[in-house]
Design a protein around this motif. Structure first.
Motif, PDB file in Angstrom:
ATOM      1  N   THR A   1       1.605   6.729 -12.518  1.00 56.14           N
ATOM      2  CA  THR A   1       0.980   5.738 -13.389  1.00 56.14           C
ATOM      3  C   THR A   1       0.823   6.258 -14.812  1.00 56.14           C
ATOM      4  O   THR A   1       0.332   5.542 -15.679  1.00 56.14           O
TER       5      THR A   1
ATOM      6  N   ASP B   1       3.953   1.448  -8.473  1.00 59.67           N
ATOM      7  CA  ASP B   1       2.538   1.562  -8.103  1.00 59.67           C
ATOM      8  C   ASP B   1       2.010   0.157  -7.816  1.00 59.67           C
ATOM      9  O   ASP B   1       2.276  -0.782  -8.585  1.00 59.67           O
ATOM     10  N   ARG B   2       1.279   0.015  -6.731  1.00 64.45           N
ATOM     11  CA  ARG B   2       0.781  -1.299  -6.303  1.00 64.45           C
ATOM     12  C   ARG B   2      -0.034  -2.003  -7.377  1.00 64.45           C
ATOM     13  O   ARG B   2       0.175  -3.186  -7.665  1.00 64.45           O
TER      14      ARG B   2
ATOM     15  N   HIS C   1       8.913   2.556  -3.018  1.00 69.75           N
ATOM     16  CA  HIS C   1       7.699   3.313  -2.692  1.00 69.75           C
ATOM     17  C   HIS C   1       7.522   4.499  -3.637  1.00 69.75           C
ATOM     18  O   HIS C   1       6.397   4.838  -3.999  1.00 69.75           O
TER      19      HIS C   1
ATOM     20  N   THR D   1       0.821  -1.221   0.000  1.00 69.91           N
ATOM     21  CA  THR D   1       0.000   0.000   0.000  1.00 69.91           C
ATOM     22  C   THR D   1       0.850   1.264   0.000  1.00 69.91           C
ATOM     23  O   THR D   1       0.327   2.351  -0.235  1.00 69.91           O
TER      24      THR D   1
ATOM     25  N   HIS E   1       3.300   4.163  -4.370  1.00 72.11           N
ATOM     26  CA  HIS E   1       2.490   5.236  -4.940  1.00 72.11           C
ATOM     27  C   HIS E   1       3.204   5.951  -6.080  1.00 72.11           C
ATOM     28  O   HIS E   1       3.121   7.174  -6.202  1.00 72.11           O
TER      29      HIS E   1
END
Length: 107
Positions: A21, A69-70, A65, A15, A18
């Motif tokens: 994208t 992106d997850r 991190h 999570t 981030h």
């Protein structure tokens, strides 16, 4: 004789991933020293290259991190070529990552 082994770095939590994208990402030199550190996330080949590069070259969880992106990682995971010890460390920490060659269970 013992060979040099690069430390494996794994995210603290999925999570926390981030990264961007869309658009173009430029990786810092400690992650990509190739001279072509710009990755257009609209290009399927370049996004795969970005994720593979960051996963292999990360020196601390903050690198992961900031640039991954997850959702995208989860989508790309089964098809990413990664060193076996790196893949194993991530899959042990995050069993929710789809395994290579895995298929959804038949209903």
């Amino acid at each position: 004789m013992r060979r040099y082994a690069k430390p494996v770095v794994v995210a603290d939590d999925l999570t926390l991933l981030h990264g961007l994208t869309a658009g173009v990402v430029t990786l810092p030199r400690h992650l990509d020293w190739s001279g072509s550190a710009d990755y257009d996330l609209e290009s399927p080949g370049r996004i795969v290259d970005l994720y593979r590069t960051v996963l292999i070259e990360a020196t601390k969880p903050a690198d992961l991190h900031a640039f991954l992106d997850r959702v995208i990682l989860t989508q790309l995971w089964p098809s990413l070529w990664l060193p076996p010890e790196l893949r194993r460390a991530w899959e042990e920490r995050f069993p929710e990552l789809p395994r290579s060659g895995s298929r959804p269970a038949a209903a």
